[in-house]
Design a protein around this motif. Structure first.
Motif, PDB file in Angstrom:
ATOM      1  N   ALA A 329       0.825  -1.206   0.000  1.00 37.23           N
ATOM      2  CA  ALA A 329       0.000   0.000   0.000  1.00 37.23           C
ATOM      3  C   ALA A 329       0.860   1.256   0.000  1.00 37.23           C
ATOM      4  N   ILE A 330       1.954   1.248   0.753  1.00 39.18           N
ATOM      5  CA  ILE A 330       2.832   2.419   0.785  1.00 39.18           C
ATOM      6  C   ILE A 330       3.441   2.665  -0.594  1.00 39.18           C
ATOM      7  N   ILE A 331       3.881   1.597  -1.256  1.00 38.10           N
ATOM      8  CA  ILE A 331       4.414   1.747  -2.611  1.00 38.10           C
ATOM      9  C   ILE A 331       3.352   2.347  -3.522  1.00 38.10           C
ATOM     10  N   TYR A 332       2.129   1.831  -3.422  1.00 37.74           N
ATOM     11  CA  TYR A 332       1.041   2.365  -4.254  1.00 37.74           C
ATOM     12  C   TYR A 332       0.825   3.850  -3.981  1.00 37.74           C
ATOM     13  N   GLY A 337       0.693   9.451  -5.259  1.00 38.28           N
ATOM     14  CA  GLY A 337       1.005  10.842  -4.933  1.00 38.28           C
ATOM     15  C   GLY A 337       1.855  11.497  -5.996  1.00 38.28           C
ATOM     16  N   GLU A 338       2.814  10.735  -6.539  1.00 38.24           N
ATOM     17  CA  GLU A 338       3.658  11.246  -7.615  1.00 38.24           C
ATOM     18  C   GLU A 338       2.838  11.484  -8.883  1.00 38.24           C
ATOM     19  N   ARG A 339       1.893  10.592  -9.154  1.00 39.72           N
ATOM     20  CA  ARG A 339       1.053  10.730 -10.346  1.00 39.72           C
ATOM     21  C   ARG A 339       0.208  12.004 -10.269  1.00 39.72           C
ATOM     22  N   ARG A 340      -0.271  12.331  -9.086  1.00 43.68           N
ATOM     23  CA  ARG A 340      -1.118  13.516  -8.913  1.00 43.68           C
ATOM     24  C   ARG A 340      -0.288  14.799  -8.790  1.00 43.68           C
ATOM     25  N   ASN A 341       0.959  14.663  -8.310  1.00 44.04           N
ATOM     26  CA  ASN A 341       1.829  15.821  -8.137  1.00 44.04           C
ATOM     27  C   ASN A 341       3.215  15.479  -8.662  1.00 44.04           C
ATOM     28  N   PRO A 342       3.389  15.450  -9.994  1.00 48.71           N
ATOM     29  CA  PRO A 342       4.660  15.020 -10.589  1.00 48.71           C
ATOM     30  C   PRO A 342       5.862  15.792 -10.027  1.00 48.71           C
ATOM     31  N   GLY A 343       6.873  15.030  -9.637  1.00 45.32           N
ATOM     32  CA  GLY A 343       8.097  15.626  -9.126  1.00 45.32           C
ATOM     33  C   GLY A 343       8.080  15.959  -7.647  1.00 45.32           C
ATOM     34  N   ALA A 344       6.947  15.734  -6.968  1.00 43.52           N
ATOM     35  CA  ALA A 344       6.836  16.160  -5.572  1.00 43.52           C
ATOM     36  C   ALA A 344       7.164  15.052  -4.576  1.00 43.52           C
ATOM     37  N   ILE A 345       7.117  13.799  -5.008  1.00 42.87           N
ATOM     38  CA  ILE A 345       7.252  12.695  -4.049  1.00 42.87           C
ATOM     39  C   ILE A 345       8.472  11.837  -4.350  1.00 42.87           C
ATOM     40  N   GLN A 490      -2.286   1.257 -12.295  1.00 38.51           N
ATOM     41  CA  GLN A 490      -3.532   0.969 -11.579  1.00 38.51           C
ATOM     42  C   GLN A 490      -4.131   2.280 -11.086  1.00 38.51           C
ATOM     43  N   GLN A 491      -5.414   2.489 -11.366  1.00 41.33           N
ATOM     44  CA  GLN A 491      -6.057   3.757 -11.041  1.00 41.33           C
ATOM     45  C   GLN A 491      -6.588   3.816  -9.615  1.00 41.33           C
ATOM     46  N   LYS A 492      -6.917   2.668  -9.045  1.00 44.96           N
ATOM     47  CA  LYS A 492      -7.537   2.653  -7.715  1.00 44.96           C
ATOM     48  C   LYS A 492      -7.026   1.460  -6.920  1.00 44.96           C
ATOM     49  N   LEU A 493      -6.797   1.692  -5.647  1.00 43.41           N
ATOM     50  CA  LEU A 493      -6.363   0.627  -4.758  1.00 43.41           C
ATOM     51  C   LEU A 493      -7.597  -0.033  -4.142  1.00 43.41           C
ATOM     52  N   GLU A 494      -7.823  -1.295  -4.454  1.00 46.78           N
ATOM     53  CA  GLU A 494      -8.957  -2.020  -3.903  1.00 46.78           C
ATOM     54  C   GLU A 494      -8.498  -2.879  -2.726  1.00 46.78           C
ATOM     55  N   SER A 500      -7.296  -8.128   9.172  1.00 42.98           N
ATOM     56  CA  SER A 500      -6.665  -6.890   8.715  1.00 42.98           C
ATOM     57  C   SER A 500      -7.107  -6.598   7.290  1.00 42.98           C
ATOM     58  N   LYS A 501      -6.938  -5.338   6.889  1.00 40.57           N
ATOM     59  CA  LYS A 501      -7.346  -4.922   5.545  1.00 40.57           C
ATOM     60  C   LYS A 501      -6.180  -5.145   4.597  1.00 40.57           C
ATOM     61  N   LYS A 502      -6.429  -5.880   3.550  1.00 39.44           N
ATOM     62  CA  LYS A 502      -5.370  -6.257   2.630  1.00 39.44           C
ATOM     63  C   LYS A 502      -5.676  -5.758   1.221  1.00 39.44           C
ATOM     64  N   THR A 503      -4.602  -5.498   0.502  1.00 42.27           N
ATOM     65  CA  THR A 503      -4.747  -5.034  -0.867  1.00 42.27           C
ATOM     66  C   THR A 503      -5.196  -6.189  -1.749  1.00 42.27           C
ATOM     67  N   ARG A 504      -6.130  -5.914  -2.635  1.00 39.25           N
ATOM     68  CA  ARG A 504      -6.648  -6.935  -3.542  1.00 39.25           C
ATOM     69  C   ARG A 504      -6.054  -6.694  -4.926  1.00 39.25           C
ATOM     70  N   ARG A 505      -5.340  -7.698  -5.439  1.00 37.91           N
ATOM     71  CA  ARG A 505      -4.642  -7.578  -6.730  1.00 37.91           C
ATOM     72  C   ARG A 505      -3.823  -6.289  -6.749  1.00 37.91           C
ATOM     73  N   MET A 506      -3.089  -6.108  -5.675  1.00 42.71           N
ATOM     74  CA  MET A 506      -2.349  -4.876  -5.462  1.00 42.71           C
ATOM     75  C   MET A 506      -1.404  -4.570  -6.605  1.00 42.71           C
ATOM     76  N   LEU A 507      -1.511  -3.364  -7.141  1.00 37.19           N
ATOM     77  CA  LEU A 507      -0.639  -2.911  -8.216  1.00 37.19           C
ATOM     78  C   LEU A 507      -0.621  -3.916  -9.365  1.00 37.19           C
ATOM     79  N   GLY A 508      -1.805  -4.348  -9.787  1.00 34.25           N
ATOM     80  CA  GLY A 508      -1.907  -5.413 -10.767  1.00 34.25           C
ATOM     81  C   GLY A 508      -1.152  -5.147 -12.054  1.00 34.25           C
TER      82      GLY A 508
END
Length: 519
Positions: A329-332, A337-345, A490-494, A500-508
């Motif tokens: 999730a942190i990688i995602y 964040g970089e995708r929404r603010n290029p060069g900031a993260i 991937q456009q959305k993290l499901e 615990s809450k786990k990523t589904r097909r994380m970063l498919g």
């Protein structure tokens, strides 16, 4: 015999339902009648249980808070409080509250430090387990983490060496984070990695009583066990009948409970056998299992074998499921964040890592990354947005005086919980940009925000291994972004929730390619 005729039984069901669900609403639990919440939740735990069955309990409870407010009745005797003060009241040291019977559904073998409900027994267990997570002990864990991390980058290098036309090799990062987390906790809790990274697949040896050893998918087994136990914990009346229910969710879940316990039995047995066969004078490994074996209680007694298995299983669950999903999730969120603010993260993070990490290493060293400010900001912000520990952990109010919170009085016996996911996603606490990945928000975090941040729970039952988790996450995230460039498709993290809450097909459709190391 006519009394048991199906028609007669059908006619009696409404009467039974009336006395079982309706009457208590107006009598035993009448003090909760004024609280808002889902209609069915006012009479039973079926609403919560169904949310758990669908793997979306955290989302259902969050939606209820958005609709009804900060204090919501989510079960016949269960109130969810989504405020920082709720954390202080429900989970504080010295309040004497007990864990709800929800936790009994997670016991396999004997209770461990996570699911034991008795306060005195929990205190005894925690004192023993805490020795394995002292600062000195955690420092000794790094060689095991590093060895597994080294194998991990070898595999990622192999994948990145076969790029597509755009220079990036497509991969799903989620299973590889799972393999790494399982191997690391296997090394720490059982004395040897499970070999998932090396094999590139989800596989663990499991031994069940009276049966030969077999191999089962460890992550899948753990996920199914969490989903089943969360559901049966909320609907305890179903537990004796779960094996007979036609829904395969229950039969597969029960099999996973046995298989997961078998994984711990097999791993502990192998480790103890190797220890007994060791030559006198040989240096002992410094890991969690060795420390658990060596520690003694107040009476000088060592931990019995069945308890040792349960505690090792607790560490397996806590150290694999949470770390793998959080790392992914942190990688995602860094990439989003970089995708929404290029060069900031990403460029800022990589510049910090390049300056701190020695030239051309395969992996980061903990001494190089443990004090990196922006890396820590990214980890905390990722944990806030993903909230692996997303659900409200239920506690029973004790004491004749009850407790007051958010201008409400809750008598003894009421079940209270505080949903971490909702606290982490409340605009009144975090601002209108609550759904955005902004690591810099932590530079000027308010007292209310600091109090609301709850990735490891709070109070005497807080996660004893959080220092290990931060260490592991710093090494994984630091190594990944120092060594590789990523593109995120991937456009959305499901997410899907067991315990615990786990990523589904994380970063498919994530992609990875090698970076040029900077000296």
């Amino acid at each position: 015999m006519a009394l048991f005729h199906p028609i007669v039984l059908a006619s009696l069901l409404p009467i039974w339902a009336f006395y079982y669900w309706i009457v208590p609403y107006f009598t035993t639990y009448k003090h909760l009648r004024h609280l808002p919440g889902p209609f069915i939740g006012k009479f039973s735990n079926v609403w919560l249980g169904l949310g758990a069955r669908k793997g979306q309990k955290y989302a259902w409870v969050h939606g209820a808070h958005q609709k009804y407010g900060k204090v919501v009745r989510v079960g016949f005797n269960h109130v969810s409080i989504a405020t920082p003060d709720g954390l202080r009241v429900v989970y504080a040291h010295g309040n004497g509250f007990l864990k709800d019977i929800f936790y009994e559904a997670f016991i396999s073998g004997v209770p461990g430090v996570f699911n034991v409900r008795d306060r005195g027994e929990h205190t005894r267990k925690r004192k023993i387990v805490a020795h394995a997570f002292s600062p000195g002990a955690v420092h000794d864990f790094e060689p095991y983490m590093s060895a597994n991390l080294q194998r991990w980058v070898v595999q990622l290098d192999r994948i990145s060496n076969d790029p597509g036309k755009d220079g990036f090799a497509r991969m799903n990062i989620m299973p590889w984070c799972t393999f790494l987390a399982f191997d690391i906790i296997g090394d720490l809790a059982f004395g040897a990695p499970f070999g998932m990274v090396w094999r590139g697949r989800d596989e663990c040896e499991s031994t069940r009583p009276g049966e030969p050893a077999t191999y089962v998918p460890g992550a899948e087994t753990l996920n199914r066990r969490g989903e089943l136990s969360s559901t049966l914990g909320l609907l305890p009346a179903l537990r004796p009948w779960a094996r007979y229910l036609p829904d395969p969710f229950f039969s597969k879940g029960l099999r996973s409970v046995k298989n997961l316990h078998g994984i711990a039995v097999a791993a502990v047995a192998k480790r103890l056998e190797s220890t007994e066969a060791a030559q006198p004078g040989m240096q002992q490994r410094r890991d969690i299992l060795e420390m658990l074996c060596r520690c003694k209680d107040a009476e000088g007694n060592s931990m019995p074998r069945d308890e040792l298995v349960s505690e090792a299983l607790t560490q397996l669950i806590a150290g694999s499921d949470t770390v793998s999903n959080t790392a992914c999730a942190i990688i995602y969120w860094i990439l989003d964040g970089e995708r929404r603010n290029p060069g900031a993260i990403v460029s800022r993070l990589q510049a910090e890592l390049d300056e701190a990490i020695h030239a051309n290493p395969s992996i980061a060293a903990h001494g190089e990354v443990k004090n990196l400010q922006f890396l820590r900001l990214c980890i905390d912000e990722g944990m806030r947005l993903h909230s692996t520990s997303a659900i409200g952990l239920p506690r029973i109010v004790t004491g004749n005086g009850g407790v007051s919170c958010e201008n409400e009085y809750f008598p003894e016996g009421t079940v209270l919980s505080v949903p971490s996911y909702t606290l982490h996603h409340t605009a009144d606490i975090w601002g209108s940009d609550v759904e955005e990945f902004k690591p810099e928000r932590w530079l000027n975090a308010t007292p209310q925000q600091k109090m609301s941040f709850n990735p490891f729970s709070y109070g005497p039952r807080a996660c004893v291994g959080q220092n290990v988790a931060y260490m592991e996450l710093s090494l994984i995230i630091g190594t990944a972004f120092r060594r590789y460039d990523f593109n995120l498709y991937q456009q959305k993290l499901e997410s899907h929730e067991g315990f615990s809450k786990k990523t589904r097909r994380m970063l498919g459709w994530d992609q990875v390619a090698g970076r040029q190391s900077v000296g």
